[in-house]
Design a protein around this motif. Sequence first.
Motif, short mmCIF file in Angstrom:
data_model
loop_
_atom_site.label_atom_id
_atom_site.label_comp_id
_atom_site.label_asym_id
_atom_site.label_seq_id
_atom_site.Cartn_x
_atom_site.Cartn_y
_atom_site.Cartn_z
N GLN A 282 0.86 -1.05 0.01
CA GLN A 282 -0.15 -0.12 -0.19
C GLN A 282 0.87 1.31 0.13
O GLN A 282 0.69 2.24 -0.63
CB GLN A 282 -0.84 0.09 1.12
N GLU A 283 1.94 1.10 0.63
CA GLU A 283 2.71 2.56 0.83
C GLU A 283 3.60 2.66 -0.43
O GLU A 283 3.87 3.76 -0.84
CB GLU A 283 3.90 2.31 1.97
N LEU A 284 4.02 1.50 -1.06
CA LEU A 284 4.88 1.69 -2.27
C LEU A 284 3.83 2.04 -3.39
O LEU A 284 4.49 2.72 -4.39
CB LEU A 284 5.33 0.28 -2.53
N ASN A 285 2.60 1.85 -3.47
CA ASN A 285 1.69 2.46 -4.28
C ASN A 285 1.10 3.60 -4.06
O ASN A 285 0.49 4.24 -5.20
CB ASN A 285 0.38 1.34 -4.41
N GLU A 286 1.47 4.31 -3.15
CA GLU A 286 1.12 5.63 -3.06
C GLU A 286 1.97 6.53 -3.60
O GLU A 286 3.21 6.88 -3.09
CB GLU A 286 0.80 5.97 -1.40
N THR A 287 1.65 6.91 -4.88
CA THR A 287 2.72 7.75 -5.43
C THR A 287 2.43 9.34 -5.82
O THR A 287 1.31 9.61 -5.25
CB THR A 287 2.77 7.21 -6.98
N GLY A 288 3.22 10.00 -6.19
CA GLY A 288 3.12 11.59 -6.42
C GLY A 288 2.74 12.10 -5.10
O GLY A 288 3.55 11.96 -4.20
N ALA A 289 1.82 13.09 -5.15
CA ALA A 289 1.65 13.83 -3.97
C ALA A 289 1.27 13.02 -2.65
O ALA A 289 1.52 13.61 -1.41
CB ALA A 289 0.41 14.95 -4.16
N GLY A 290 0.61 11.86 -2.68
CA GLY A 290 0.41 11.07 -1.79
C GLY A 290 1.75 10.51 -0.97
O GLY A 290 1.62 10.49 0.21
N SER A 291 2.47 10.24 -1.58
CA SER A 291 4.03 9.62 -1.01
C SER A 291 5.03 10.34 -0.60
O SER A 291 5.66 10.24 0.51
CB SER A 291 4.40 8.47 -1.75
N GLN A 292 5.23 11.56 -1.56
CA GLN A 292 6.30 12.26 -1.29
C GLN A 292 6.38 13.04 0.12
O GLN A 292 7.19 13.38 0.88
CB GLN A 292 6.27 13.50 -2.24
N PRO A 293 5.14 13.89 0.35
CA PRO A 293 5.00 14.44 1.82
C PRO A 293 5.00 13.60 3.19
O PRO A 293 5.65 14.13 3.82
CB PRO A 293 3.70 15.22 1.74
N HIS A 294 4.63 12.46 2.74
CA HIS A 294 4.68 11.22 3.73
C HIS A 294 6.19 10.97 4.26
O HIS A 294 6.66 11.19 5.36
CB HIS A 294 3.88 10.08 3.44
N LEU A 295 7.06 10.94 3.05
CA LEU A 295 8.45 10.46 3.16
C LEU A 295 9.35 11.62 3.68
O LEU A 295 10.20 11.55 4.43
CB LEU A 295 8.74 9.80 2.05
N LYS A 296 8.77 12.67 3.21
CA LYS A 296 9.71 13.85 3.49
C LYS A 296 9.43 14.37 5.33
O LYS A 296 10.24 14.74 5.77
CB LYS A 296 9.10 15.32 2.59
N ARG A 297 8.12 13.96 5.76
CA ARG A 297 7.74 14.24 6.80
C ARG A 297 8.72 13.30 7.79
O ARG A 297 9.53 13.65 8.75
CB ARG A 297 6.35 14.03 7.12
N TRP A 298 8.97 11.99 7.28
CA TRP A 298 9.71 11.15 8.15
C TRP A 298 11.34 11.48 8.01
O TRP A 298 12.04 11.28 9.01
CB TRP A 298 9.58 9.65 7.48
N ALA A 299 11.65 12.26 7.00
CA ALA A 299 12.83 12.43 6.72
C ALA A 299 13.31 13.85 7.81
O ALA A 299 14.50 13.81 8.34
CB ALA A 299 13.08 13.22 5.16
N ARG A 300 12.43 14.64 7.71
CA ARG A 300 12.39 15.72 8.86
C ARG A 300 12.65 15.34 10.07
O ARG A 300 13.55 15.73 10.96
CB ARG A 300 11.45 16.79 8.62
N ILE A 301 11.81 14.33 10.63
CA ILE A 301 11.77 13.56 12.06
C ILE A 301 13.11 12.89 12.09
O ILE A 301 13.69 13.15 13.08
CB ILE A 301 10.72 12.63 11.93
N ALA A 302 13.46 12.36 11.07
CA ALA A 302 15.13 11.48 11.16
C ALA A 302 16.29 12.64 11.47
O ALA A 302 16.95 12.37 12.19
CB ALA A 302 15.20 10.73 9.94
#
Length: 589
Positions: free
Chosen positions: A475-495
Amino acid sequence: MLGSTLVGYNFGLAGPFWFAAGCSPMIVFFALLGISCKLKIPEAHTLLEIVRIRYGTTAHIVYMGLCLINNIIAVANMLLGASAAITALTGIHIIAATFLLPVGVVLYTFVGGIKATFLTDYFHTFTILIICCFFTVKAFTIPEIGSIGHLYELVRTASTAHPVEGNHAGSYLTMTSKGGIYFGILHILANFGLVIMDTSFFVKAFSASPSAVVPGYVIGGIAYFAVPWCLGTTMSFVAIGLEGQPRFPTYPRRMSATEVSGGLVLPYAAITIAGKGGAAGILLITFMAVTSTLSAQVIAVSSIISFDIYRQYFNRRAKDADVIRWSHYGVLFFGVFAAAFSTLLHYVGVDLGWTLYMLGVLTCPGIFPTAFTILWRRQSRIAAILSPLLGMATGLAVWLGSASALYGGVNVATTGQILPCVYGTVASAFSPLPYTIILSLFNPQNFDWADFRKEKLAFDTGDDVVATVDPVIEQELNETGAGSQPHLKRWARIAAYWSIATFVGHWVLWPLPMYAAKYIFSKTFFTAWLVVAIIWIWGTLFVAGFFPLIDGHRQFRAVFAAVMREGGVKEGERGGGGDGESGDEGELH
């Protein structure tokens, strides 16, 4: 575990603390690298694929060599210490121990691959932490110690009898230790190299769900801190305090420098407080720690052989089955080579202490160039290729030159001293930074991160491949475009926030004021220090042992439901089946 007690015996309570502070920040920092990789190149299998796509074949070969050196020196460091400990506990010949340790690892990694690594990591770590927690209780039940306060008195007496050179007032009970902070500097740099250049960290990050990468590495790094801090302090102080009493294995003499450097402080302390049971416990945790770590290293090297050598240069159309076969070859090759190389080091006089001090000279040159490959778009191809090579040459020159200048020659004894290793490690780690910046300024690359996605790295799904992707990951890999990029960028900021906070907390705010204070611990302060360490390691037992069971309850239910449905299908087959049977089989498939 062996190394933290070694430096605790040599430098007092500063040693285990700096050992722990030298490991946890970069484990947490890898959360940032891991999520950045998943954000920019989600189909990658290894770090080296990223290097090849961005910089080409020459850089790919250079970094392949750096990663393999990192894997080899890490395994040699581990096998040298573990085989010496096992020999001391069992009497088996040290070369036999060196070759027998990898056998089980090769077998289960050959069969199970990275799944076997994840499972053994869990079970072995759980067992290790149970035994570590046992030692934190058992140490204070023997009459010679009895309490943390009495252990303090024993160590304070030992400080008077055998003052520590470079420590404030010669005391074991102070953070003002020149040897301790020297070790802290070389250890944190060496471990940044070991983590960043260890492709097994990337393999595990690529294998994990995107939302699991950051919490996993952050929680793991912070929980890990307690293992060398608590165990190293407790067991090294047991050895220091009871070394002059009849129940200590070497009585009436002190441990020799060779025994200490060989990593025998922990086994001797365990025998002192728990007799044969303590010896069995150390034997078990040594075996389990070695097999877990060696399994990860074997996976790392086999992935390089299969993905980065075979698939890239010999069979570009390789299918999943071909790569698996070559990964099996890699597992067998590296298991034999690691044991043979460790044997060579043993016969030239190298032991755990020597490799623990010098490994940063070889592991650090790739730190900044590798991190910039993932995080800095302007690093140029020539800078990425030349800066780690120049950095390694600089580090080796400083290391050997310092040994010759300070101790009058270059041999195993002089090159294993802490000062040459500190100078060489610092040079090896930091010299690539100006090299890569200066070279990049002449011809900056301005790399487009989207180019990473243009090359297909995932396998084509053919008839010989069965895709078994976890639904959550899918499910997470299938979330492309605007759906996945903010999600991963948020985790990058937390990291990024956790990486900075962990480094500042564990390496600056906590230890450096204590180093400057020239404070010798009082009995009350030492008691609080050790109590906090013991609570922390028991918390680590919960995090590593029980939390995965809680966190994975959905997967456990899914597996149980699937097993039960499978049982229902087979029962239906025996009873004649019909349309319902066929529907169940289709659902299961």
